[in-house]
Write an enzyme that holds these catalytic residues in place. Structure first.
Site, PDB file in Angstrom:
ATOM      1  CE  LYS A  78      -3.874   1.954   2.682  1.00 37.74           C
ATOM      2  NZ  LYS A  78      -4.783   1.717   3.843  1.00 37.74           N
ATOM      3  CB  SER A 153      -8.136   3.587   2.909  1.00 33.04           C
ATOM      4  OG  SER A 153      -7.241   3.029   3.862  1.00 33.04           O
ATOM      5  CB  SER A 177      -8.199   0.686   5.833  1.00 26.83           C
ATOM      6  OG  SER A 177      -8.927   1.868   5.708  1.00 26.83           O
TER       7      SER A 177
HETATM    8  N1  GLN Z   1     -12.979   4.028   6.667  1.00 35.70           N
HETATM    9  C1  GLN Z   1     -12.369   4.477   7.880  1.00 35.70           C
HETATM   10  C2  GLN Z   1     -12.000   5.933   7.749  1.00 35.70           C
HETATM   11  O1  GLN Z   1     -12.385   6.519   6.820  1.00 35.70           O
HETATM   12  C3  GLN Z   1     -11.190   3.621   8.211  1.00 35.70           C
HETATM   13  C4  GLN Z   1     -10.016   3.903   7.372  1.00 35.70           C
HETATM   14  C5  GLN Z   1      -8.817   3.076   7.724  1.00 35.70           C
HETATM   15  O2  GLN Z   1      -8.927   2.035   8.358  1.00 35.70           O
HETATM   16  N2  GLN Z   1      -7.657   3.574   7.335  1.00 35.70           N
HETATM   17  O3  GLN Z   1     -11.347   6.494   8.549  1.00 35.70           O
END
Ligand code: GLN
Length: 485
Positions: A78, A153, A177
Site C-alpha cells: 500500500k 482504504s 481499511s
Molecule cells: N474508513 C475508515 C475511515 O475513513 C477507516 C479507514 C482506515 O482504516 N484507514 O477512517
C-alpha cells in the site's frame, strides 16, 4: 492455472521442486497487470525493472539452496508505507513527489524474506475512506463488478490480490481499511493486535489505531505473511516485545469445543439479507465443526462510530500538521509570505475528505472542546475495550459481519460522508479496543458480490484467528471462486 493465480504456499512448493522460477512468476503477474490493470487501477506505481531484478536474485538464491519465507513471491505494498528510492504518495497530491529515503520496517522484513515487490497500491487519500475513491490518482474498481468500489482504504491492495495482479499484499487498517476491502473483494485480510506489527515507516493517520496487516488469497498465506511482518521493533515505541508464534502452525487445527460469541449488537436492522445469510452459513459450519455459537453483548457498540470519528480525525489533524510545503512534497508559490505559502500548499495539496477530517479534529482538540470531545471519546473507548475483555472471558473468538452491505456503486456515497462513515460500523471496534480481526470470504450475494466474515480475538491471539478462519475456509468454497474480469 497460471502462476499468478496461485497462492504463496503453492508457489513455494513449486519453487522448491523446480517446477517454476521466480522470473516466470513475476512474468505472469506483469502479463496479468498488462491485461487488467487498465480496467481495475490497483496501482499508483509499478516497479517492473526492480521486480525482475529481485526475481532473478531469488532464482540465484534458490539455486544456491537458500530459500526464505517469501523468496520469489510477488507482493504489492500500500502506498502509505515507505519504500526506499520510489514514491510513497499516500494517494495525495501533497506527497505526489515524495520519495522515501528509507524502507518501512515491514518493507524491509518483506525484502529480507525474499519477497519481490512489484508495486505500490492505490488507496484513499491518507487512508481516510472506505471506497478508494478519494485518491488523487483516481479510483480503483472492484474486480467482481467494475461499476462498484473495492472498499477502502486499502482498495488497491485488495483488488490487486483479487484480480491476481500480485500474490499477496500489505494494507493498513485504522478503522477497517484491510478488512472491509478484503470482504468486498473476496480475499482474506487481517488486522493484527495494536503493537504486533511495527509501524515504523507507515505514514501516520491516527497513531493510536493504525496497524499494518496482510491481504491474501487464503488463510495459510495470511499466516505466512504475518510470520514475516510481526514482532518487536526497537524503532517503534508502540511495538510490543511479545514472542511471535509460528502462525502457520495454527492453520488446519480443529476448533471442536470452542465458544464463538455472536454479539447481538452486530445483527441489527439495515444489514443486507444476503450478508446476514452468508454469516449465518458460517455459524452453521462452526456448529458442524463441534464448536458452539452463543449470543453475547458488546453493549458500547453503538458508540463506535461516534468515538472513532472524534479520535481518528483528532490524531490525523495533529499528524498531518507536518505537511506544510517545506519539508515534504507539494509546495505552492503563495504570495511570497511564509504563512501564505503554508496555506496555499495545504489548500491545494489536500483533498476534500482530508480537509474535513483536519477541521473536525482541530476543533475537537481545541481548548474548551478537548474535554467534551477527545477526552470523552477516550473514556468511552475504555468502556468499549472492557466489553471485549469481558466477552473474551467466555468466548474464544467473536464472529460478526464485516460490513452491513456488499460493495456499493462508485459514486453512491461520495456526497454523503455520514453514509460513508457508517459503512465502517462493524470494523471500528477492533481498532478502538486494540484487538486483532480477520476477514475470510464466506459467500456471495445474489448479485455475485463477495461477502466476508469477520472474526475477532483477544490481544495477541492472532493464532486463534488463523485457526478458526482456516477451519471455516475448508468448508467454504468462496475463496476458490475468482472474478471473471
Ligand atoms: N474508513 C475508515 C475511515 O475513513 C477507516 C479507514 C482506515 O482504516 N484507514 O477512517
Amino acid at each position: 492455472m497460471e502462476p499468478n493465480e496461485l497462492t504463496i504456499h503453492e508457489l513455494q512448493a513449486m519453487l522448491r521442486d523446480g517446477t517454476t522460477k521466480a522470473v516466470d512468476i513475476a512474468g505472469s503477474v506483469f502479463k496479468r497487470i498488462d491485461a487488467v490493470e487498465g480496467a481495475v487501477h490497483s496501482y499508483i506505481t509499478l516497479l517492473k525493472d526492480a521486480a525482475f531484478q529481485a526475481a532473478e536474485a531469488s532464482d540465484r538464491n534458490i539455486r544456491e539452496g537458500t530459500i526464505a519465507a517469501l523468496t520469489g513471491i510477488p507482493v504489492a505494498i500500500k502506498d502509505n508505507m515507505c519504500t526506499v528510492g520510489v514514491p510513497t504518495t499516500c494517494g495525495s497530491r501533497i506527497l505526489e513527489n515524495f520519495t522515501s529515503p528509507y524502507d518501512a520496517t515491514v518493507v524491509k522484513k518483506m525484502r529480507d524474506a525474499g519477497a519481490v515487490i512489484i508495486g505500490k497500491t492505490n488507496m484513499d487519500e491518507f487512508a481516510m475512506g472506505s471506497s478508494t475513491e478519494t485518491s488523487f490518482f483516481g479510483i480503483t474498481r472492484n474486480p467482481w463488478d467494475l461499476e462498484r468500489v473495492p472498499g477502502g482504504s486499502s482498495g488497491g491492495s485488495a483488488a490487486a490480490v483479487a484480480a491476481d495482479m500480485c500474490i499477496a499484499a500489505l494494507g493498513s487498517d485504522t478503522g477497517g481499511s484491510i478488512r472491509q476491502p478484503a470482504s468486498h473483494c473476496g480475499v482474506v485480510g487481517l488486522k493484527p493486535t495494536y503493537g504486533r506489527v511495527s509501524r515504523y515507516g507507515l505514514v501516520a493517520f491516527a497513531s493510536s489505531l493504525d496497524q499494518i496487516g496482510p491481504l491474501t488469497k487464503d488463510v495459510e498465506d495470511c499466516a505466512i505473511m504475518l510470520n514475516v511482518i510481526a514482532g518487536y521493533d526497537p524503532k517503534e515505541s508502540t511495538s510490543v516485545p511479545a514472542p511471535v508464534p509460528d502462525y502457520r502452525s495454527f492453520a488446519g487445527r480443529d476448533i471442536a469445543g470452542w465458544k464463538v460469541g455472536i454479539p447481538k449488537e452486530y445483527f441489527v436492522a439495515g444489514i443486507d439479507p444476503d450478508v446476514r445469510a452468508a454469516i449465518e452459513g458460517v455459524m452453521k459450519i462452526i456448529e458442524d465443526l463441534g464448536a458452539e455459537c452463543r449470543e453475547i453483548s458488546l453493549p458500547h457498540t453503538d458508540y463506535c462510530v461516534a468515538i472513532y470519528y472524534i479520535i481518528a480525525p483528532s490524531e490525523a489533524s495533529s499528524n498531518l500538521a507536518r505537511y506544510d510545503g517545506v519539508r515534504y512534497g507539494y509546495r505552492a508559490k503563495g504570495d511570497g509570505e511564509l504563512l501564505d505559502m503554508y496555506k496555499q500548499s495545504r489548500s491545494a495539496g489536500f483533498g476534500a475528505e482530508v480537509k474535513r477530517r483536519i477541521m473536525i479534529g482541530t476543533y475537537a482538540l481545541s481548548a474548551g472542546y478537548y474535554d467534551a470531545y477527545y477526552k470523552k471519546a477516550s473514556q468511552v473507548r475504555m468502556l468499549l475495550r472492557r466489553d471485549f475483555d469481558s466477552a473474551f472471558e467466555s468466548c474464544d473468538v467473536i464472529l460478526t459481519p464485516t460490513s452491513p452491505v456488499p460493495a456499493f456503486r462508485i459514486g453512491e456515497k461520495t456526497d454523503d460522508p455520514l453514509q460513508m462513515y457508517l459503512s465502517d460500523i462493524f470494523t471500528l471496534s477492533t481498532n478502538l479496543a486494540g484487538v486483532p480481526g480477520i476477514v475470510v470470504p464466506c459467500g456471495f450475494t445474489s448479485k455475485r458480490l463477495p461477502v466476508g466474515a469477520q472474526f475477532m480475538a483477544g490481544h495477541f491471539e492472532e493464532g486463534k484467528l488463523i485457526q478458526v478462519a482456516s477451519a471455516c475456509e475448508r468448508h467454504l468454497a468462496a475463496t476458490k471462486r475468482r472474478p471473471a474480469l
